[in-house]
Design an enzyme around this catalytic site. Sequence first.
Site, PDB file in Angstrom:
ATOM      1  N   GLY A  54       0.841  -1.192   0.000  1.00 37.95           N
ATOM      2  CA  GLY A  54       0.000   0.000   0.000  1.00 37.95           C
ATOM      3  C   GLY A  54       0.874   1.239   0.000  1.00 37.95           C
ATOM      4  O   GLY A  54       0.672   2.171   0.789  1.00 37.95           O
ATOM      5  N   HIS A  55       1.891   1.215  -0.861  1.00 39.25           N
ATOM      6  CA  HIS A  55       2.770   2.364  -1.001  1.00 39.25           C
ATOM      7  C   HIS A  55       3.585   2.221  -2.283  1.00 39.25           C
ATOM      8  O   HIS A  55       3.572   1.166  -2.925  1.00 39.25           O
ATOM      9  CB  HIS A  55       3.696   2.503   0.216  1.00 39.25           C
ATOM     10  CG  HIS A  55       4.500   1.278   0.513  1.00 39.25           C
ATOM     11  ND1 HIS A  55       5.574   0.900  -0.236  1.00 39.25           N
ATOM     12  CD2 HIS A  55       4.372   0.340   1.474  1.00 39.25           C
ATOM     13  CE1 HIS A  55       6.081  -0.207   0.255  1.00 39.25           C
ATOM     14  NE2 HIS A  55       5.358  -0.581   1.297  1.00 39.25           N
ATOM     15  N   ALA A  56       4.291   3.294  -2.638  1.00 38.55           N
ATOM     16  CA  ALA A  56       5.231   3.259  -3.768  1.00 38.55           C
ATOM     17  C   ALA A  56       6.548   3.829  -3.269  1.00 38.55           C
ATOM     18  O   ALA A  56       6.597   4.482  -2.211  1.00 38.55           O
ATOM     19  CB  ALA A  56       4.702   4.091  -4.932  1.00 38.55           C
ATOM     20  N   ARG A 101       2.252  -0.717  -4.914  1.00 34.23           N
ATOM     21  CA  ARG A 101       2.089  -2.158  -4.759  1.00 34.23           C
ATOM     22  C   ARG A 101       1.303  -2.504  -3.498  1.00 34.23           C
ATOM     23  O   ARG A 101       1.440  -1.845  -2.463  1.00 34.23           O
ATOM     24  CB  ARG A 101       3.427  -2.894  -4.745  1.00 34.23           C
ATOM     25  CG  ARG A 101       4.122  -3.130  -3.430  1.00 34.23           C
ATOM     26  CD  ARG A 101       4.687  -1.869  -2.842  1.00 34.23           C
ATOM     27  NE  ARG A 101       5.470  -1.086  -3.773  1.00 34.23           N
ATOM     28  CZ  ARG A 101       6.762  -1.288  -4.002  1.00 34.23           C
ATOM     29  NH1 ARG A 101       7.392  -2.214  -3.346  1.00 34.23           N
ATOM     30  NH2 ARG A 101       7.409  -0.519  -4.829  1.00 34.23           N
TER      31      ARG A 101
END
Length: 140
Positions: A54-56, A101
């Site tokens: 839950g981040h890039a 992702r």
Amino acid sequence: MTARSINDCRIIQLPKIADPHGNLTFIEGNNHIPFEIKRVYYLYDVPGGATRGGHAHKALNQLIIAMSGSFDVVLDDGVKKERFHLNRSYQGLYICPMIWRVIDNFSSGSVCMVLASAQYDESDYYRDYDAFLKAMRRQA
Ligand code: TYD
């Protein structure tokens, strides 16, 4: 920063030395994967139904491997999404910078190992999806 897309991400087949006494896989930075390895971390004891990621990352390159069991990695470049099912310890999913992702669908007892191109740096994260989208649009 160059614009990146899901097309820059891919499953990498790692070397596998098959042996009746057990298989062996090895990974050399800048050889089997397109970056030098500066950090290794792993997720384990993930409860059923949990979601990770839950981040890039702004600059980080990563390779994700299902060392045991299986899970899914959903990649999102702000335009396109693709779900990868990982369940082989001789395959890794290469993720280039600037890809959102999410990891889910963990099987019981699974271990998710991540090789990373840099040491941990919170300022390299986009943890807010809208901020990530805005940054991607600025690059496009
Ligand atoms: P995070 O990257 O958000 O985990 P995931 O993507 O698997 O859900 O990291 C979770 C927490 O762990 C966060 O507080 C930062 C910390 N952390 C480190 O201290 N070092 C590391 O190398 C990593 C990956 C995370």
